[in-house]
Scaffold this active site. Structure first.
Site, PDB file in Angstrom:
ATOM      1  N   LYS A 274      14.172  29.797  19.997  1.00  0.00           N
ATOM      2  CA  LYS A 274      15.039  28.799  19.364  1.00  0.00           C
ATOM      3  C   LYS A 274      16.206  29.512  18.702  1.00  0.00           C
ATOM      4  CE  LYS A 274      15.162  25.650  15.388  1.00  0.00           C
ATOM      5  NZ  LYS A 274      14.407  25.113  14.229  1.00  0.00           N
ATOM      6  N   ASP A 279      21.788  25.231  10.994  1.00  0.00           N
ATOM      7  CA  ASP A 279      21.142  23.926  11.049  1.00  0.00           C
ATOM      8  C   ASP A 279      21.425  23.122   9.790  1.00  0.00           C
ATOM      9  OD1 ASP A 279      19.611  21.750  11.654  1.00  0.00           O
ATOM     10  OD2 ASP A 279      17.700  22.700  11.141  1.00  0.00           O
ATOM     11  N   LYS A 286      20.168  17.624   5.885  1.00  0.00           N
ATOM     12  CA  LYS A 286      19.199  18.221   4.971  1.00  0.00           C
ATOM     13  C   LYS A 286      19.609  17.940   3.522  1.00  0.00           C
ATOM     14  CE  LYS A 286      17.913  22.074   7.981  1.00  0.00           C
ATOM     15  NZ  LYS A 286      16.486  21.764   8.112  1.00  0.00           N
ATOM     16  N   ASP A 297      17.993  30.012  11.318  1.00  0.00           N
ATOM     17  CA  ASP A 297      17.297  29.141  12.256  1.00  0.00           C
ATOM     18  C   ASP A 297      17.410  29.623  13.700  1.00  0.00           C
ATOM     19  OD1 ASP A 297      15.551  27.012  12.297  1.00  0.00           O
ATOM     20  OD2 ASP A 297      17.100  25.515  12.650  1.00  0.00           O
ATOM     21  N   ASP A 356      17.161  16.303  12.615  1.00  0.00           N
ATOM     22  CA  ASP A 356      16.749  17.584  12.030  1.00  0.00           C
ATOM     23  C   ASP A 356      15.512  18.138  12.725  1.00  0.00           C
ATOM     24  OD1 ASP A 356      17.042  19.739  10.331  1.00  0.00           O
ATOM     25  OD2 ASP A 356      15.838  18.857   8.731  1.00  0.00           O
ATOM     26  N   GLU A 358      15.524  19.250  15.676  1.00  0.00           N
ATOM     27  CA  GLU A 358      16.367  19.643  16.806  1.00  0.00           C
ATOM     28  C   GLU A 358      15.848  20.838  17.573  1.00  0.00           C
ATOM     29  OE1 GLU A 358      16.884  22.899  14.414  1.00  0.00           O
ATOM     30  OE2 GLU A 358      16.874  20.821  13.756  1.00  0.00           O
ATOM     31  N   ARG A 360      12.942  21.618  18.673  1.00  0.00           N
ATOM     32  CA  ARG A 360      12.069  21.268  19.796  1.00  0.00           C
ATOM     33  C   ARG A 360      12.877  20.734  20.991  1.00  0.00           C
ATOM     34  NH1 ARG A 360       8.773  17.245  16.046  1.00  0.00           N
ATOM     35  NH2 ARG A 360       9.402  18.935  14.639  1.00  0.00           N
TER      36      ARG A 360
END
Length: 512
Positions: A274, A279, A286, A297, A356, A358, A360
């Site tokens: 990933k 993010d 967030k 991230d 959020d 995201e 996956r």
């Protein structure tokens, strides 16, 4: 990085700024005070056999990572002795485990920042010990200073330089096994530290395109085949997950494929990372206080990148393909909205209930791409869920898999590498929570067990019959506290050593 040498020199005669020795905690059979570890016999003798007593007087206990400094005895060419705690003594007839040596060496290297040369007289009983100490030194001496004004080097305006040179006493410089262990430590540590650099780089300087450029340069240097899919290629290929996450950013997404091949390989493993270079949460923004470290991230992609390069540098007899799913998750007029439906690379549709969640989505496209090559195993790595941090804390990553035996192999590889990890289940009843009346699946499910829900979502995008494991490194990927052992503040490079060890096991035919 710190320069390493194996040395058979005497501890008293070696010219250095410091001598590092190990100290363990007193055991039940020897209660009371610290116990000097093997490797420091000459130092003990120079203190008339009372070094343990002197250390106890100075407050030393031998606790893990504890550092005690004292003047070197008369006749030594080094002016300082640094005693570092190893923790509990090993059982009789067994040496200190690799992780104890690694952590002690790392703590000592950190304490010796600003020093030119140190002699490490820690207990070395075999090449594996030498490799562990070398790793600890190289990882512990790490610092990220690229964005600091270096100032006047003489007055140390912005901190001290890392330890410049380390001599490992008790090593055998002419022994092939010892040399190989140190060379392995150097290759793995250099790539792990490169991953740390990427994680620590501010997101205004590391967007998906910049990350891809770093990967391309490293691939060229180490003979790795590289392919970069830009926005046009992603649109043409139908990578709806990666495109959907990157839609709100001015910096377009990328999918990077790194292929290391060996002519002697009998196995092929695929690693998927990933790579969310920043993010914000997207439209599902967030809350305040949760954005400041979101440059980390992309730690999963950094780990995969480092592991593929390390495998190439080590010449492992296994084919390793790395997939870096790179995007920046930002809110804007073009961003994916909660309620939107994305058509993924696999053809499945996903209802996005929370932007959020995201990671996956980008992993799903990369997992399906990796599956098309039918590797013997796929491992994905991601800072995926806060739920995993709540479950396992900040130093342990979770392992999920579609095969219990492979999950055990991955955990063994992590243990051998010195990375805390714990097996987690994939309960089938949690799959129902991701049912969608609009699409094939939703990107969110039940709140409780959220880390396991994410694993179940990813499993949907692994090709049939392919062995797969998922590492959720959300806890250990970024250290917001103080440094410890060989772990710095900031990016840690979590999972790099586990992936390299897994590649080594694959080369040896030990994937199952």
């Amino acid at each position: 990085m710190t320069a390493l040498t194996l040395s058979t020199a005497s501890v008293a005669g070696l010219r250095a700024d410091a001598i590092v020795i190990g100290v363990a905690k007193g055991s039940a059979s020897k209660p009371g005070g610290p116990v000097v570890a093997p490797g420091a016999e000459a130092v003990v003798q120079a203190y008339d056999g009372n070094l343990a007593g002197v250390l106890e007087t100075l407050g030393a206990s031998g606790a893990e990572g504890e550092v005690t400094k004292l003047p070197a005895p008369a006749g030594f060419k080094a002016p300082l002795v640094l005693a570092v705690g190893l923790g509990a003594q090993p059982q009789e007839d067994s040496g200190y485990d690799a992780e104890a040596l690694r952590r002690a060496a790392g703590a000592a290297a950190r304490a010796l920042s600003g020093t030119k040369k140190a002699a490490f007289a820690l207990p070395l009983t075999d090449p594996a010990d030498a490799g562990a100490v070398a790793e600890g030194v190289l990882l512990g001496a790490y610092s990220f200073d690229a964005y600091k004004d270096q100032g006047d080097a003489k007055n140390g305006k912005n901190g001290k330089a890392p330890l410049a040179e380390a001599a490992l006493l008790g090593g055998k410089p002419r022994d092939k096994a010892y040399k190989a262990a140190v060379e392995r430590a150097v290759a793995v540590s250099e790539e792990l530290n490169r991953a740390r650099d990427l994680i620590n780089t501010p997101p205004n300087d590391l967007n998906p395109e910049a990350f891809a450029a770093v990967a391309q340069a490293a691939a060229k240097e180490h003979g790795i085949k590289v392919q970069v899919l830009d926005e046009k290629a992603l649109v043409k290929g139908g990578y709806g997950g990666i495109l959907g996450v990157g839609a709100g950013s001015a910096s377009g997404p990328r999918l990077v494929k790194l292929s290391y091949t060996s002519s002697k390989a009998k196995k092929h493993i695929a690693l998927v990372g990933k790579g969310i270079t920043y993010d914000s949460g997207g439209i599902s923004l967030k809350p305040a206080g949760h954005n400041e470290t979101m440059k980390c991230d992309m730690s999963g992609a950094a780990a995969v990148f480092a592991a593929v390069v390390a495998a190439a540098r080590l010449g492992l007899e296994v084919n390793v393909t790395g997939w870096l799913a790179l995007a920046e998750n930002m809110p804007s007029g073009s961003a994916t909205r909660p309620g939107d439906v994305l058509r993924m690379y696999s053809g499945k549709t996903v209802e996005v209930l929370n932007t959020d969640a995201e990671g996956r989505l980008v992993l799903a496209d990369a997992l399906w791409a990796a599956s098309q090559e039918k590797p013997d195993a796929i491992v994905d790595v991601a800072t995926l869920t806060g739920a995993m941090v709540l479950a396992l804390g900040s130093r342990t990553f979770g392992i999920m898999a579609n095969d219990d035996d492979f999950r055990a192999v991955v955990r063994e590889a992590a243990e051998e590498a010195g990375e805390p990890a714990w097996p987690m289940p994939l309960p089938e009843h949690l799959r129902k929570g991701m049912e969608s009346s609009t699409a094939d699946i939703a990107n969110m499910g039940e709140r409780m067990g959220g880390g396991l829900v994410a694993g179940l979502f990813l499993r949907e995008f692994v090709g049939e019959g392919i062995t797969w494991a998922h590492l959720d490194i959300a806890g250990p990927a970024f250290n917001e506290g103080g440094p410890f052992g060989y772990t710095p503040k900031g990016g840690t490079g979590s999972a790099v050593r586990t992936l390299v060890r897994l590649a080594e096991r694959a080369a040896a035919g030990e994937l199952s």
